[in-house]
Write an enzyme that holds these catalytic residues in place. Structure first.
Site, mmCIF file in Angstrom:
data_model
loop_
_atom_site.group_PDB
_atom_site.id
_atom_site.type_symbol
_atom_site.label_atom_id
_atom_site.label_comp_id
_atom_site.label_asym_id
_atom_site.label_seq_id
_atom_site.Cartn_x
_atom_site.Cartn_y
_atom_site.Cartn_z
ATOM 1 N N HIS A 61 0.845 -1.187 0.000
ATOM 2 C CA HIS A 61 0.000 0.000 0.000
ATOM 3 C C HIS A 61 0.886 1.245 0.000
ATOM 4 O O HIS A 61 2.030 1.214 0.464
ATOM 5 C CB HIS A 61 -0.902 0.029 1.231
ATOM 6 C CG HIS A 61 -1.992 -0.989 1.205
ATOM 7 N ND1 HIS A 61 -3.091 -0.907 2.023
ATOM 8 C CD2 HIS A 61 -2.159 -2.119 0.463
ATOM 9 C CE1 HIS A 61 -3.891 -1.931 1.796
ATOM 10 N NE2 HIS A 61 -3.334 -2.683 0.854
ATOM 11 N N GLU A 63 0.919 3.865 1.829
ATOM 12 C CA GLU A 63 1.405 4.262 3.151
ATOM 13 C C GLU A 63 2.606 3.422 3.589
ATOM 14 O O GLU A 63 3.583 3.948 4.128
ATOM 15 C CB GLU A 63 0.306 4.122 4.215
ATOM 16 C CG GLU A 63 -0.932 4.931 3.945
ATOM 17 C CD GLU A 63 -2.016 4.142 3.227
ATOM 18 O OE1 GLU A 63 -1.706 3.442 2.229
ATOM 19 O OE2 GLU A 63 -3.187 4.244 3.630
ATOM 20 N N CYS A 91 -6.191 1.904 5.800
ATOM 21 C CA CYS A 91 -6.833 0.657 6.214
ATOM 22 C C CYS A 91 -6.269 0.247 7.580
ATOM 23 O O CYS A 91 -5.318 0.859 8.074
ATOM 24 C CB CYS A 91 -6.572 -0.424 5.166
ATOM 25 S SG CYS A 91 -4.854 -1.023 5.161
ATOM 26 N N CYS A 94 -2.376 -0.321 7.513
ATOM 27 C CA CYS A 94 -1.601 0.923 7.411
ATOM 28 C C CYS A 94 -1.742 1.774 8.667
ATOM 29 O O CYS A 94 -0.774 2.408 9.100
ATOM 30 C CB CYS A 94 -2.020 1.691 6.169
ATOM 31 S SG CYS A 94 -1.613 0.801 4.638
#
Length: 162
Positions: A61, A63, A91, A94
């Site tokens: 992801h 992040e 999410c 993260c």
């Protein structure tokens, strides 16, 4: 929380636009268009965009990539004097990484009603049961962030309906 001063909001918008450029690159690579930058003392120390499909890695992801890059740049696993700018609400994975990295602040654009863990479903970075509290500012460049995501999923639906 007090309202942000104009100069603070201008700073947040400037860095969020950098995160949006990362998200646009993800869009062009057929990734969910999420981008992130980590900022320390007014300078970007880490960048990331979703690379889940490209790397075949569910943890890739924006992040996570930006936090990893920032830790390498800073030379420390703690980012306690840094701000993470991300185009979509993080999410749970993260949000956990935000806590573990001890980020000072999280600034994000669009809310994520299905998986958001910084206000929508959970508020992991501010859960007092955890050992770190992260300031959260949301809604910065929200419409641009949401429009990019909507365009991506509309394109995906049209491609799969052909």
């Amino acid at each position: 929380m007090e309202p942000l001063r104009n100069d603070e909001m201008d700073t947040h918008r400037r860095f969020m636009k950098m995160a949006l450029r990362e998200a646009e690159q993800a869009y062009e690579a057929n990734e969910v268009p999420v981008g992130a930058v980590v900022v320390r003392n007014g300078s970007v120390v880490g960048r990331g965009r979703n690379m889940v499909e490209q790397l075949g890695d569910p943890t890739a992801h924006a992040e996570m990539i930006a936090i990893t890059a920032a830790c390498e740049t800073v030379g420390d696993k703690r980012l306690s004097d840094c701000t993470l700018y991300v185009t979509l609400e993080p999410c749970p994975m993260c949000a956990g990484a935000i806590v573990m990295a001890r980020l000072k602040r999280l600034v994000f654009g669009a809310m994520d009603a299905k998986a958001g863990a910084a206000g929508s479903l959970f508020i992991v970075p501010q859960d007092r049961r955890l050992n770190h509290f992260t300031e959260i500012i949301h809604g910065v460049e929200e419409s641009h962030s949401a429009e990019l995501l909507e365009a991506f999923f509309a394109r995906l639906r049209s491609e799969t309906s052909d």
